[in-house]
Every structure is written in C-alpha cells, then in structure tokens.
Write an enzyme that holds these catalytic residues in place. Structure first.
Site, PDB file in Angstrom:
ATOM      1  N   ASP A  66       1.703  31.795  61.058  1.00 50.75           N
ATOM      2  CA  ASP A  66       0.834  30.905  61.840  1.00 50.75           C
ATOM      3  C   ASP A  66      -0.642  31.147  61.580  1.00 50.75           C
ATOM      4  OD1 ASP A  66       0.846  33.394  63.068  1.00 50.75           O
ATOM      5  OD2 ASP A  66       1.911  32.707  64.851  1.00 50.75           O
ATOM      6  N   ASN A 135       6.041  36.245  76.389  1.00 54.01           N
ATOM      7  CA  ASN A 135       6.817  35.112  76.912  1.00 54.01           C
ATOM      8  C   ASN A 135       8.004  34.760  76.016  1.00 54.01           C
ATOM      9  OD1 ASN A 135       5.577  33.955  74.732  1.00 54.01           O
ATOM     10  ND2 ASN A 135       4.476  32.367  75.861  1.00 54.01           N
ATOM     11  N   HIS A 137       7.889  34.271  72.740  1.00 50.72           N
ATOM     12  CA  HIS A 137       7.617  33.423  71.576  1.00 50.72           C
ATOM     13  C   HIS A 137       7.776  34.192  70.273  1.00 50.72           C
ATOM     14  CE1 HIS A 137       2.934  34.158  71.489  1.00 50.72           C
ATOM     15  NE2 HIS A 137       3.553  35.083  70.820  1.00 50.72           N
ATOM     16  N   GLU A 142       6.058  28.494  71.506  1.00 48.61           N
ATOM     17  CA  GLU A 142       6.049  28.840  72.918  1.00 48.61           C
ATOM     18  C   GLU A 142       7.333  28.330  73.593  1.00 48.61           C
ATOM     19  OE1 GLU A 142       3.864  30.882  73.392  1.00 48.61           O
ATOM     20  OE2 GLU A 142       1.799  30.176  73.356  1.00 48.61           O
TER      21      GLU A 142
HETATM   22  P1  PGA Z   1       1.363  41.372  69.399  1.00 48.33           P
HETATM   23  O1  PGA Z   1       1.782  39.855  69.428  1.00 48.33           O
HETATM   24  O2  PGA Z   1       1.967  41.942  68.141  1.00 48.33           O
HETATM   25  O3  PGA Z   1      -0.135  41.381  69.317  1.00 48.33           O
HETATM   26  O4  PGA Z   1       1.904  42.011  70.627  1.00 48.33           O
HETATM   27  C1  PGA Z   1       3.093  39.515  69.136  1.00 48.33           C
HETATM   28  C2  PGA Z   1       3.276  38.038  69.308  1.00 48.33           C
HETATM   29  O5  PGA Z   1       2.569  37.446  70.141  1.00 48.33           O
HETATM   30  O6  PGA Z   1       4.126  37.464  68.623  1.00 48.33           O
END
Ligand code: PGA
Length: 244
Positions: A66, A135, A137, A142
């Site tokens: 992304d 959450n 994702h 999302e």
């Molecule tokens: P993080 O994010 O590695 O910064 O915890 C993971 C994500 O949001 O997929």
C-alpha cells in the site's frame, strides 16, 4: 484451518524467526517475487536482512501492499521513502524492480489497475509478509461488508488514522492522509506463501479474532484461514487472547 501459529517470546524473536523464513525462501527461489509491508512490525526483520552480508536479492522483485494517497515518493511520510530507508537502499535488490502503488498518480483508479497488471505479469506474489492492524486490517483493507478484490482506493478508518498518527505523525491527526491505495484482501490471499507477524498486547484482540473467529470481512485478516500456506509468528503479548 491451514494456518500454522508460532508463538515466540517477543519482538526480537519474532523478527529472528521471520528472517529465517526469508532466508529459506531466498535459498529455494532466488527470483522470489516478494510482497512487502510497512509499519513498525517488519522493521526488525528488515534490519536483519540489511545486516546480513550474504543474501542475494539481485534477481528478486517486490511489490508493497500500500501507499498513502497524495504523497510523492520522496515524501518522508510515504511508504516508498520508508522502504528505501529501511530496506531497498541497504540490500542488493534492483530498485527498478521494487514497486509500490503511486499515491500521487493523477488517475488513481488507473494506477490501481496498472499495479494489478504488473503483479499478474510476474506471475503473482511468491512470498508475502504481513502485519495486522489493531482493527484486523491487512494492507489498508479496513473492516467492511465484503472482502476487497484487487488494488483499490481506501478510506482509512478513524482507528487507523489514530494508530498511524500516534506512531508516525507525532499525534497530529490532521497530517495523516485520509485515503490510501491498497492491494485487495482477496489479492493478498492469493500469495503462494504468507507470513504474518504480530507483536504487542494491542494486537491481541485482532489476532484472536482473525485466528479463532469466523472468516469475515469485518476482520480482514480472517481471510487467511482460507489460504493454504500461512504462518503466523506472534509474540506472547499478541497471543494473549488466543484459544489454541
Ligand atoms: P504496525 O502496523 O506494524 O505499525 O503495527 C501494522 C498494520 O497496521 O498493518
């Protein structure tokens, strides 16, 4: 369920084990098409790859999950910048074979299609590394009512804006882009092999829901239950709500 779940002590052990899987993959297929992630989770893994002297990435290709909308590739908040800083500039991969969706493209829908075509042209992702959001994702997919398919434009949820704002934007939510381009959930699930990493108590609920709960777009990572070759590498804190 075909998911293998490995619980390790902490972030360091998680990164070490993920590194071992990377090395093994590279040995088995020097032309691996990697699917890569940003965020704090894979930084320890990337550091180990950078510090390792005898890994040859010169025949590899990579696609990131992304990118934020609107950010140029050299913007220090862009995922492109993150990948250059944390990995690409420190290993011998050819940067012209390292791809991220272009967040500042004029026509975002066209950019998404182009990205999917490029992934298809090289035969898909061989080895995907994932983190998981609080959450549930994966990528920037999302929780929603249906699983997304190919690369698409996403409206980030307040939770993700809050999480990323706290970590990377000095708690200034105004600065966090509100949209992003992300590979789709079903597309991610097509990778031939997936490792998903999680560290910390704040991931415990998402991890338990994704592994123990039903397959539902409300927890995008739960799609991994349907995949053939998935390895979860999670530390004790992230595993604290799991029922195994
Ligand atoms: P993080 O994010 O590695 O910064 O915890 C993971 C994500 O949001 O997929």
């Amino acid at each position: 369920m075909n998911n293998q779940v490995i619980i390790v002590k902490d972030y360091e052990e998680m990164s070490c084990l993920a590194y071992e899987y990377f090395k093994e993959q590279l040995k088995n297929n020097p032309k691996t098409v990697w699917g890569l992630a940003t965020g704090s989770t894979p930084v320890g893994l990337y550091k180990k790859l950078c510090d390792s002297e005898n890994l040859d990435f010169s025949n590899c290709t990579s696609f990131n999950l992304d990118e934020y909308e609107g950010l140029k590739q050299d913007d220090i908040q862009s995922y492109c910048y993150f990948m250059n800083e944390n990995l690409f500039s420190k290993i011998n991969i050819h940067t012209d074979k390292c791809f991220l969706p272009l967040g500042c493209a004029e026509d975002l829908d066209k950019e998404c299609l182009k990205y999917d075509n490029m992934i298809n042209l090289v035969g898909g992702i061989d080895f995907q590394v994932l983190g998981i959001g609080t959450n549930g994702h994966i990528g920037f997919n999302e929780p929603s009512e249906s699983f997304s398919e190919g690369t698409h434009v996403v409206d980030l949820t307040d939770q993700t804006i809050k999480d990323n704002g706290a970590k990377y934007f000095n708690n200034n939510m105004e600065l966090v882009p509100k949209r992003a381009l992300s590979m789709g959930t079903l597309q991610i699930a097509k990778a031939k092999k997936i490792i998903i990493l999680a560290s910390g108590k704040n991931k415990a609920l998402a991890v338990a829901s994704a592994i123990n709960g039903p397959v539902t777009p409300n927890v995008p990572a739960s799609i991994l239950q349907t995949c053939k070759d998935v390895i979860w590498i999670i530390d004790e804190a992230a595993a604290s709500m799991l029922k195994i």
